[in-house]
Write a protein that holds these residues in place. Structure first.
Motif, PDB file in Angstrom:
ATOM      1  N   ASN A  53      11.048 -47.182  -0.402  1.00  0.00           N
ATOM      2  CA  ASN A  53      11.788 -45.959  -0.072  1.00  0.00           C
ATOM      3  C   ASN A  53      12.447 -45.295  -1.266  1.00  0.00           C
ATOM      4  O   ASN A  53      13.100 -44.266  -1.107  1.00  0.00           O
ATOM      5  N   SER A  54      12.329 -45.885  -2.460  1.00  0.00           N
ATOM      6  CA  SER A  54      12.940 -45.284  -3.644  1.00  0.00           C
ATOM      7  C   SER A  54      12.249 -45.808  -4.903  1.00  0.00           C
ATOM      8  O   SER A  54      11.569 -46.836  -4.871  1.00  0.00           O
ATOM      9  N   ALA A 105       8.969 -41.672   2.158  1.00  0.00           N
ATOM     10  CA  ALA A 105      10.257 -42.125   1.635  1.00  0.00           C
ATOM     11  C   ALA A 105      11.174 -40.930   1.428  1.00  0.00           C
ATOM     12  O   ALA A 105      10.724 -39.783   1.358  1.00  0.00           O
ATOM     13  N   ASP A 106      12.464 -41.187   1.302  1.00  0.00           N
ATOM     14  CA  ASP A 106      13.432 -40.124   1.078  1.00  0.00           C
ATOM     15  C   ASP A 106      13.523 -39.710  -0.392  1.00  0.00           C
ATOM     16  O   ASP A 106      14.115 -38.696  -0.715  1.00  0.00           O
ATOM     17  N   ASP A 107      12.939 -40.500  -1.283  1.00  0.00           N
ATOM     18  CA  ASP A 107      13.032 -40.263  -2.723  1.00  0.00           C
ATOM     19  C   ASP A 107      11.915 -39.325  -3.191  1.00  0.00           C
ATOM     20  O   ASP A 107      10.741 -39.712  -3.201  1.00  0.00           O
ATOM     21  N   PRO A 108      12.232 -38.093  -3.596  1.00  0.00           N
ATOM     22  CA  PRO A 108      11.199 -37.132  -4.015  1.00  0.00           C
ATOM     23  C   PRO A 108      10.380 -37.615  -5.214  1.00  0.00           C
ATOM     24  O   PRO A 108       9.181 -37.356  -5.295  1.00  0.00           O
ATOM     25  N   GLU A 109      11.010 -38.340  -6.142  1.00  0.00           N
ATOM     26  CA  GLU A 109      10.292 -38.841  -7.319  1.00  0.00           C
ATOM     27  C   GLU A 109       9.226 -39.858  -6.912  1.00  0.00           C
ATOM     28  O   GLU A 109       8.096 -39.827  -7.399  1.00  0.00           O
ATOM     29  N   PHE A 110       9.572 -40.751  -5.998  1.00  0.00           N
ATOM     30  CA  PHE A 110       8.595 -41.727  -5.523  1.00  0.00           C
ATOM     31  C   PHE A 110       7.471 -41.017  -4.775  1.00  0.00           C
ATOM     32  O   PHE A 110       6.292 -41.310  -4.981  1.00  0.00           O
ATOM     33  N   LYS A 129      16.793 -60.768  -2.453  1.00  0.00           N
ATOM     34  CA  LYS A 129      17.537 -59.610  -1.945  1.00  0.00           C
ATOM     35  C   LYS A 129      17.509 -58.476  -2.961  1.00  0.00           C
ATOM     36  O   LYS A 129      17.655 -58.687  -4.158  1.00  0.00           O
ATOM     37  N   PHE A 130      17.305 -57.278  -2.446  1.00  0.00           N
ATOM     38  CA  PHE A 130      17.454 -56.058  -3.226  1.00  0.00           C
ATOM     39  C   PHE A 130      18.036 -55.008  -2.299  1.00  0.00           C
ATOM     40  O   PHE A 130      17.467 -54.735  -1.237  1.00  0.00           O
ATOM     41  N   GLY A 131      19.160 -54.447  -2.682  1.00  0.00           N
ATOM     42  CA  GLY A 131      19.830 -53.492  -1.803  1.00  0.00           C
ATOM     43  C   GLY A 131      20.230 -54.187  -0.512  1.00  0.00           C
ATOM     44  O   GLY A 131      20.809 -55.269  -0.526  1.00  0.00           O
ATOM     45  N   SER A 132      19.874 -53.580   0.609  1.00  0.00           N
ATOM     46  CA  SER A 132      20.235 -54.168   1.908  1.00  0.00           C
ATOM     47  C   SER A 132      19.054 -54.884   2.560  1.00  0.00           C
ATOM     48  O   SER A 132      19.089 -55.171   3.746  1.00  0.00           O
ATOM     49  N   ASN A 133      18.017 -55.179   1.770  1.00  0.00           N
ATOM     50  CA  ASN A 133      16.824 -55.832   2.313  1.00  0.00           C
ATOM     51  C   ASN A 133      16.527 -57.143   1.620  1.00  0.00           C
ATOM     52  O   ASN A 133      16.922 -57.359   0.472  1.00  0.00           O
ATOM     53  N   CYS A 134      15.795 -57.988   2.321  1.00  0.00           N
ATOM     54  CA  CYS A 134      15.306 -59.254   1.783  1.00  0.00           C
ATOM     55  C   CYS A 134      13.784 -59.174   1.728  1.00  0.00           C
ATOM     56  O   CYS A 134      13.160 -58.607   2.628  1.00  0.00           O
ATOM     57  N   TYR A 135      13.202 -59.771   0.690  1.00  0.00           N
ATOM     58  CA  TYR A 135      11.754 -59.711   0.488  1.00  0.00           C
ATOM     59  C   TYR A 135      11.187 -61.112   0.325  1.00  0.00           C
ATOM     60  O   TYR A 135      11.774 -61.951  -0.362  1.00  0.00           O
TER      61      TYR A 135
END
Length: 185
Positions: free
Chosen positions: A65-66, A110-115, A28-34
């Protein structure tokens, strides 16, 4: 086989949708599972995407996404260190353009401009037929490759919305008990 598949899918559904947890062998990381499928024999981008879909309608190749998610996935791929082939990510460049990537589930970057800036810097060195994103086998390289090359799946599924409260805890406990009884029967 059908019972095993049923119990496996049931385990994923009750842990993710009902309890907001990850299935066994998922991280799990954040709200997702991998799911890091290091033992998968390899397949092209579409074959590995189909492998991930077997885990349910909301499962897919991992989409970054980030920067935080990128670092988590990169570091985990590196730490596993036993990939026969680098893992595919669920990010593609549509054939109609050379400089734009997207996450298929949202149809946008993604919503992250740096990524996004990091990816756009990679895209300037991409060949015209390199449209699918992944990591190399060591987790060091990150970029676009020909979608027909072999890679391993790195799957993602939403951990579900964890509803706080007594009713949810009772429901989760009941589901775990029923599942344990069913498996041990």
């Amino acid at each position: 086989m059908k019972v095993t598949l049923f119990t496996g899918l049931f385990a994923i559904l009750y842990k993710t949708a009902l309890c907001g947890q990850c299935p066994d062998m998922w991280m799990k990381f954040g709200s997702n599972c991998y799911f890091f499928a290091t033992d998968f024999p390899g397949g092209n981008f579409w074959e590995t995407a189909a492998f991930c879909k077997m885990f349910g309608p909301n499962a897919h190749l991992a989409e970054i996404n980030s920067m935080a998610e990128y670092y988590f996935l990169r570091d985990t791929v590196k730490s596993l260190g036993k990939w026969p082939l680098g893992p595919w990510l669920g990010m593609i460049r549509p054939h109609s353009t050379k400089t734009t990537y997207m996450n298929p589930s949202t149809g946008k970057e993604a919503d992250d401009p740096e990524f996004n800036e990091m990816v756009h810097n990679l895209e300037s060195r991409v060949q015209i037929n390199e449209n699918c994103m992944g990591f190399d086998a060591n987790g060091n390289g990150f970029g676009f490759w020909n979608c027909t090359h072999s890679g391993s799946p790195l799957c993602e599924i939403d951990a579900g919305v964890s509803i706080q409260g007594t009713a949810t805890l009772i429901l989760c406990s009941l589901a775990i008990t029923l599942f344990s009884c069913f498996v041990n029967a």
